[in-house]
Design an enzyme around this catalytic site. Structure first.
Site, PDB file in Angstrom:
ATOM      1  N   ARG A   1      18.364  41.067  32.719  1.00  0.00           N
ATOM      2  CA  ARG A   1      17.949  40.215  34.745  1.00  0.00           C
ATOM      3  C   ARG A   1      17.182  39.288  34.979  1.00  0.00           C
ATOM      4  O   ARG A   1      17.069  38.037  35.851  1.00  0.00           O
ATOM      5  CB  ARG A   1      16.903  41.671  34.940  1.00  0.00           C
ATOM      6  CG  ARG A   1      16.451  41.540  36.512  1.00  0.00           C
ATOM      7  CD  ARG A   1      15.784  42.816  36.698  1.00  0.00           C
ATOM      8  NE  ARG A   1      14.890  43.132  38.202  1.00  0.00           N
ATOM      9  CZ  ARG A   1      14.311  42.721  38.638  1.00  0.00           C
ATOM     10  NH1 ARG A   1      13.053  42.070  37.904  1.00  0.00           N
ATOM     11  NH2 ARG A   1      14.244  43.249  40.119  1.00  0.00           N
TER      12      ARG A   1
ATOM     13  N   SER B   1       8.590  45.340  42.138  1.00  0.00           N
ATOM     14  CA  SER B   1       9.825  45.206  41.768  1.00  0.00           C
ATOM     15  C   SER B   1      10.861  44.984  39.614  1.00  0.00           C
ATOM     16  O   SER B   1      10.882  46.174  39.251  1.00  0.00           O
ATOM     17  CB  SER B   1       9.998  43.305  41.487  1.00  0.00           C
ATOM     18  OG  SER B   1      10.895  42.520  41.524  1.00  0.00           O
ATOM     19  N   LEU B   2      10.164  44.489  39.317  1.00  0.00           N
ATOM     20  CA  LEU B   2      10.610  44.264  37.465  1.00  0.00           C
ATOM     21  C   LEU B   2       9.754  45.465  37.466  1.00  0.00           C
ATOM     22  O   LEU B   2      10.350  46.379  36.219  1.00  0.00           O
ATOM     23  CB  LEU B   2       9.691  43.606  37.118  1.00  0.00           C
ATOM     24  CG  LEU B   2       9.075  43.315  35.661  1.00  0.00           C
ATOM     25  CD1 LEU B   2      10.513  43.223  34.646  1.00  0.00           C
ATOM     26  CD2 LEU B   2       7.949  41.616  35.240  1.00  0.00           C
TER      27      LEU B   2
ATOM     28  N   HIS C   1      14.061  38.757  46.030  1.00  0.00           N
ATOM     29  CA  HIS C   1      14.180  40.066  47.075  1.00  0.00           C
ATOM     30  C   HIS C   1      14.852  40.061  48.304  1.00  0.00           C
ATOM     31  O   HIS C   1      14.241  39.748  49.344  1.00  0.00           O
ATOM     32  CB  HIS C   1      13.430  40.973  47.199  1.00  0.00           C
ATOM     33  CG  HIS C   1      12.153  41.356  45.572  1.00  0.00           C
ATOM     34  ND1 HIS C   1      13.616  42.087  44.925  1.00  0.00           N
ATOM     35  CD2 HIS C   1      11.778  40.928  44.576  1.00  0.00           C
ATOM     36  CE1 HIS C   1      12.584  43.080  43.846  1.00  0.00           C
ATOM     37  NE2 HIS C   1      12.063  41.632  43.641  1.00  0.00           N
TER      38      HIS C   1
ATOM     39  N   GLN D   1      18.016  46.477  44.173  1.00  0.00           N
ATOM     40  CA  GLN D   1      16.208  46.007  44.718  1.00  0.00           C
ATOM     41  C   GLN D   1      16.396  44.752  44.374  1.00  0.00           C
ATOM     42  O   GLN D   1      15.417  44.583  45.022  1.00  0.00           O
ATOM     43  CB  GLN D   1      15.497  46.744  43.057  1.00  0.00           C
ATOM     44  CG  GLN D   1      14.492  46.554  43.642  1.00  0.00           C
ATOM     45  CD  GLN D   1      13.912  45.910  42.056  1.00  0.00           C
ATOM     46  OE1 GLN D   1      14.458  44.795  41.493  1.00  0.00           O
ATOM     47  NE2 GLN D   1      13.490  46.751  40.901  1.00  0.00           N
TER      48      GLN D   1
ATOM     49  N   GLN E   1       6.262  41.473  38.378  1.00  0.00           N
ATOM     50  CA  GLN E   1       6.097  39.394  37.845  1.00  0.00           C
ATOM     51  C   GLN E   1       4.780  38.681  39.056  1.00  0.00           C
ATOM     52  O   GLN E   1       4.846  39.014  40.005  1.00  0.00           O
ATOM     53  CB  GLN E   1       7.201  38.915  38.275  1.00  0.00           C
ATOM     54  CG  GLN E   1       7.459  37.606  37.543  1.00  0.00           C
ATOM     55  CD  GLN E   1       8.428  36.975  37.387  1.00  0.00           C
ATOM     56  OE1 GLN E   1       9.335  38.032  37.496  1.00  0.00           O
ATOM     57  NE2 GLN E   1       8.761  35.564  37.644  1.00  0.00           N
TER      58      GLN E   1
END
Length: 312
Positions: free
Chosen positions: A113, A88-89, A199, A248, A10
């Site tokens: 998500r 991440s994503l 996170h 995560q 992102q």
């Protein structure tokens, strides 16, 4: 040549993303045409507005659809990686590239998500800041000090690359940490646009929602090794993919160590998938001996294919 695909996270999204791919590459168009969400993903990707595209619930499926389309194009050209990873994503797109789930499941899952993360962030006055020119251990100590001074929470959420880390948490604690890092000799700290304390422990509700969602999803066999964000390593025998994905969303992620591990495994070439060149910048700072290509439009796709084709 040893090749890895790295999938952007992102923040790399931008209006116009994928438009020229859609108009020129049928395998990319096929991925987008199959998406069925509660908004017009093609219109948002191609035309914006940026403000909507930057909202987590919209960003995540748009980035995933883009990544799946680029993966399809590279696969058709015979370009297959030895390893995959994502920021991440982007880890979900890496799992798709590894064969764990198909493109439809990928996009629908990250749409879920994104909504879960937005929901978890509601009511939390948060802030995120990039810190340049500090050692990670010193930064962790500063975060602990800021927590003690304020009674609020801040942590290092992203270990992006050598000398560039991201702190995130409650606004008051992040503000104190920003002062402390300057006093400790950091080159600079820079506030980042963020819609939630991603996170960090505040994403536990999103982790719980994902844990339930994963029960509905069939996870296929991993055909390409994935380097996971929270471990900076491959999947251990005693862990499930679902478990790591739940972890995560609410834990620090280690892209710096992921890049170092890929280098240690002999990877010498990276293809960054996602609009922009954020990860290529991380590679330059962390493993400058690696060659990186960023595929974000038709021009960069053709240049990447020209460079790689002779090795396949």
């Amino acid at each position: 040549m040893k090749l890895a695909f790295l999938f952007a996270g992102q923040g790399s999204q931008k209006a116009g993303m994928g438009k020229d791919f859609y108009e020129n590459r049928p395998e990319f168009a096929k991925i987008l045409d199959a998406v069925n969400l509660d908004f017009d993903i093609k219109d948002l990707m191609f035309n914006g507005p940026e403000e909507q595209l930057s909202q987590t619930r919209y960003t995540q499926p748009c980035m995933a659809a883009f990544a799946a389309g680029v993966t399809a194009m590279l696969t058709k050209e015979g370009i297959t990686p030895d390893y995959v990873a994502g920021l991440s994503l982007g880890e979900y797109s890496a799992l798709h590239a590894a064969g764990v789930f198909d493109a439809k499941t990928l996009v629908e899952l990250v749409a879920f998500r994104g909504k879960a993360m937005e929901e978890a962030a509601k009511g939390i006055e948060c802030k995120m800041s990039a810190v340049m020119g500090m050692e990670s251990e010193a930064l962790l100590e500063i975060c602990e000090k800021a927590c003690t001074q304020t009674g609020k929470y801040v942590t290092v959420s992203n270990f992006n690359c050598t000398g560039q880390y991201v702190i995130c948490g409650e606004e008051e604690a992040v503000a104190v940490a920003e002062v402390l890092v300057k006093e400790a000799g950091a080159k600079r700290s820079m506030p980042l646009k963020v819609s939630g304390p991603f996170h960090t422990k505040f994403m536990q509700p999103a982790g719980a929602a994902l844990e339930q969602k994963f029960k509905e999803i069939s996870f296929g066999e991993m055909k390409i090794p994935v380097i996971f964000n929270t471990l900076a390593d491959e999947l251990p025998a005693d862990k499930a993919i679902e478990e790591l994905l739940v972890q995560q969303v609410q834990s620090s992620i280690y892209m710096e160590d992921t890049i170092k591990l890929l280098a240690a495994k002999g990877v010498d070439t990276i293809v960054e998938i996602g609009p922009g060149k954020v990860l290529s910048g991380f590679i330059k700072r962390t493993a400058p001996e690696m060659t990186s290509y960023a595929v974000e439009d038709m021009v960069s796709l053709e240049a990447t294919l020209d460079a790689l084709k002779g090795n396949y």
